[in-house]
Design a protein around this motif. Sequence first.
Motif, PDB file in Angstrom:
ATOM      1  N   LEU A 139       0.825  -1.227   0.000  1.00  0.00           N
ATOM      2  CA  LEU A 139       0.000   0.000   0.000  1.00  0.00           C
ATOM      3  C   LEU A 139       0.848   1.263   0.000  1.00  0.00           C
ATOM      4  N   LEU A 140       2.173   1.111   0.167  1.00  0.00           N
ATOM      5  CA  LEU A 140       3.057   2.282   0.233  1.00  0.00           C
ATOM      6  C   LEU A 140       3.234   2.921  -1.145  1.00  0.00           C
ATOM      7  N   PRO A 141       3.356   4.256  -1.186  1.00  0.00           N
ATOM      8  CA  PRO A 141       3.588   4.914  -2.474  1.00  0.00           C
ATOM      9  C   PRO A 141       5.070   4.887  -2.869  1.00  0.00           C
ATOM     10  N   ILE A 142       5.588   3.702  -3.127  1.00  0.00           N
ATOM     11  CA  ILE A 142       6.993   3.571  -3.535  1.00  0.00           C
ATOM     12  C   ILE A 142       7.040   2.938  -4.924  1.00  0.00           C
ATOM     13  N   SER A 143       8.246   2.933  -5.522  1.00  0.00           N
ATOM     14  CA  SER A 143       8.341   2.395  -6.886  1.00  0.00           C
ATOM     15  C   SER A 143       7.966   0.910  -6.899  1.00  0.00           C
ATOM     16  N   LYS A 144       7.500   0.450  -8.064  1.00  0.00           N
ATOM     17  CA  LYS A 144       7.017  -0.931  -8.167  1.00  0.00           C
ATOM     18  C   LYS A 144       8.147  -1.932  -7.916  1.00  0.00           C
ATOM     19  N   ILE A 145       9.326  -1.619  -8.434  1.00  0.00           N
ATOM     20  CA  ILE A 145      10.469  -2.530  -8.251  1.00  0.00           C
ATOM     21  C   ILE A 145      10.808  -2.665  -6.762  1.00  0.00           C
ATOM     22  N   ALA A 146      10.846  -1.517  -6.063  1.00  0.00           N
ATOM     23  CA  ALA A 146      11.167  -1.531  -4.632  1.00  0.00           C
ATOM     24  C   ALA A 146      10.120  -2.346  -3.870  1.00  0.00           C
ATOM     25  N   ALA A 147       8.833  -2.156  -4.231  1.00  0.00           N
ATOM     26  CA  ALA A 147       7.758  -2.890  -3.559  1.00  0.00           C
ATOM     27  C   ALA A 147       7.896  -4.394  -3.799  1.00  0.00           C
ATOM     28  N   LEU A 148       8.197  -4.764  -5.054  1.00  0.00           N
ATOM     29  CA  LEU A 148       8.342  -6.191  -5.384  1.00  0.00           C
ATOM     30  C   LEU A 148       9.493  -6.815  -4.598  1.00  0.00           C
ATOM     31  N   VAL A 149      10.627  -6.103  -4.554  1.00  0.00           N
ATOM     32  CA  VAL A 149      11.796  -6.629  -3.824  1.00  0.00           C
ATOM     33  C   VAL A 149      11.455  -6.828  -2.352  1.00  0.00           C
ATOM     34  N   LEU A 150      10.785  -5.812  -1.764  1.00  0.00           N
ATOM     35  CA  LEU A 150      10.439  -5.906  -0.340  1.00  0.00           C
ATOM     36  C   LEU A 150       9.430  -7.026  -0.075  1.00  0.00           C
ATOM     37  N   ILE A 151       8.383  -7.084  -0.898  1.00  0.00           N
ATOM     38  CA  ILE A 151       7.317  -8.079  -0.680  1.00  0.00           C
ATOM     39  C   ILE A 151       7.868  -9.501  -0.818  1.00  0.00           C
ATOM     40  N   PHE A 152       8.659  -9.737  -1.868  1.00  0.00           N
ATOM     41  CA  PHE A 152       9.171 -11.102  -2.048  1.00  0.00           C
ATOM     42  C   PHE A 152      10.338 -11.397  -1.106  1.00  0.00           C
ATOM     43  N   GLY A 153      11.052 -10.346  -0.673  1.00  0.00           N
ATOM     44  CA  GLY A 153      12.063 -10.547   0.368  1.00  0.00           C
ATOM     45  C   GLY A 153      11.413 -11.014   1.659  1.00  0.00           C
ATOM     46  N   ILE A 154      10.299 -10.383   2.006  1.00  0.00           N
ATOM     47  CA  ILE A 154       9.555 -10.777   3.216  1.00  0.00           C
ATOM     48  C   ILE A 154       9.038 -12.211   3.072  1.00  0.00           C
ATOM     49  N   ALA A 155       8.533 -12.561   1.870  1.00  0.00           N
ATOM     50  CA  ALA A 155       8.023 -13.925   1.642  1.00  0.00           C
ATOM     51  C   ALA A 155       9.138 -14.957   1.822  1.00  0.00           C
ATOM     52  N   VAL A 156      10.320 -14.639   1.315  1.00  0.00           N
ATOM     53  CA  VAL A 156      11.450 -15.576   1.449  1.00  0.00           C
ATOM     54  C   VAL A 156      11.819 -15.760   2.928  1.00  0.00           C
ATOM     55  N   VAL A 157      11.821 -14.658   3.680  1.00  0.00           N
ATOM     56  CA  VAL A 157      12.142 -14.747   5.117  1.00  0.00           C
ATOM     57  C   VAL A 157      11.090 -15.595   5.833  1.00  0.00           C
ATOM     58  N   LYS A 158       9.807 -15.361   5.514  1.00  0.00           N
ATOM     59  CA  LYS A 158       8.732 -16.150   6.159  1.00  0.00           C
ATOM     60  C   LYS A 158       8.869 -17.631   5.825  1.00  0.00           C
ATOM     61  N   ALA A 159       9.103 -17.936   4.551  1.00  0.00           N
ATOM     62  CA  ALA A 159       9.245 -19.346   4.145  1.00  0.00           C
ATOM     63  C   ALA A 159      10.443 -19.984   4.850  1.00  0.00           C
ATOM     64  N   ALA A 160      11.538 -19.217   4.952  1.00  0.00           N
ATOM     65  CA  ALA A 160      12.739 -19.749   5.619  1.00  0.00           C
ATOM     66  C   ALA A 160      12.459 -20.025   7.093  1.00  0.00           C
ATOM     67  N   MET A 161      11.672 -19.145   7.731  1.00  0.00           N
ATOM     68  CA  MET A 161      11.349 -19.356   9.148  1.00  0.00           C
ATOM     69  C   MET A 161      10.506 -20.621   9.339  1.00  0.00           C
ATOM     70  N   VAL A 162       9.505 -20.811   8.462  1.00  0.00           N
ATOM     71  CA  VAL A 162       8.659 -22.014   8.567  1.00  0.00           C
ATOM     72  C   VAL A 162       9.508 -23.269   8.353  1.00  0.00           C
ATOM     73  N   MET A 163      10.365 -23.233   7.323  1.00  0.00           N
ATOM     74  CA  MET A 163      11.164 -24.431   7.010  1.00  0.00           C
ATOM     75  C   MET A 163      12.208 -24.697   8.103  1.00  0.00           C
ATOM     76  N   ARG A 164      12.790 -23.638   8.634  1.00  0.00           N
ATOM     77  CA  ARG A 164      13.849 -23.805   9.646  1.00  0.00           C
ATOM     78  C   ARG A 164      13.274 -24.260  10.990  1.00  0.00           C
ATOM     79  N   ASP A 165      12.200 -23.581  11.442  1.00  0.00           N
ATOM     80  CA  ASP A 165      11.723 -23.827  12.805  1.00  0.00           C
ATOM     81  C   ASP A 165      10.559 -24.808  12.889  1.00  0.00           C
TER      82      ASP A 165
END
Lengths: 96, 200
Positions: free
Chosen positions: A33-59
């Motif tokens: 929902l932030l007014p930032i560039s699309k590339i920045a939003a994509l990097v952040l959103i999928f970076g967060i998804a990777v961290v979440k997936a890593a947490m589920v798989m690790r713990d």
Amino acid sequence: METLLESAATRAHYIAIWRWLVVLAIAALGVSLLPISKIAALVLIFGIAVVKAAMVMRDYMHLKAETLIIHAIALIPILLFIGLALTLIPDIALRH
Amino acid sequence: MGASAHAPTAVAAVNDDAFKDIARGRIAVWWFLASEIMVFGGFITCYVLFRYAHGGWEDAARHVNWKLGAVNTVVLLTSSLTMILAHHAVKVGDKQGVKTFLGLTIALGLTFLVIKGFEYHAEFAEGFTPLSGLFWSFYFLMTGLHGLHLLVGIIINLSLLVMALRGTIWACGDRVELGGLYWHFVDVVWIFLFPLLYLT
């Protein structure tokens, strides 16, 4: 068999991981929902998804305590489909 | 002839050394999950590449209900917590805990499917079907396949719950761990599907 104290600590750890997962999910929503560039939003959103997936798989899937063989079984297909995408991107980029 | 007769035994000994510390069930489930990673990974890769190549999918993507998707994300994350707590209950011998947490996991899984059903109903009512365009084809394919996997997970957990109610689960408690591995994998898939289909 775990002692009562260890058992309570393990449960608290699992609940703490869940809290982080929910916080990260809300953060991803916030980023979208932030007014930032699309590339920045994509990097952040999928970076967060990777961290979440890593947490589920690790713990939750206990990869942090697994052997090299299990790590290899999990990692090889991930590398394969990342390789597939990277191999095809130049073809698409040049055609379109 | 004599040497070849001994060869299989030698191979078996090597394999036993390599795998002696790993429960065979875990290897089997991870092997299965590896094939699943390729299935979902293949679809996700195709989706990303098609979207990159064609563009203009933002208008279609605006019609999905991100609020219901977000609620479903929390539902599924919570079901992963209850699943791991069921596994933990088996480890510490908490009989009531196993039944409670498996029951909660099943209920949360069904909640996810019901919410997804409402989403599909609204989308069909608006005229969006798998034939409405590439975005919708991918959307229904990936969320539908994910939903089917969740249904299988619910059936697995139901069978585990029946075993817990009958008191037979303690002879094979590692099955809760194996069922949990599958359940968490389905959660991991949704962690990527949600931003891919709802937030971008």
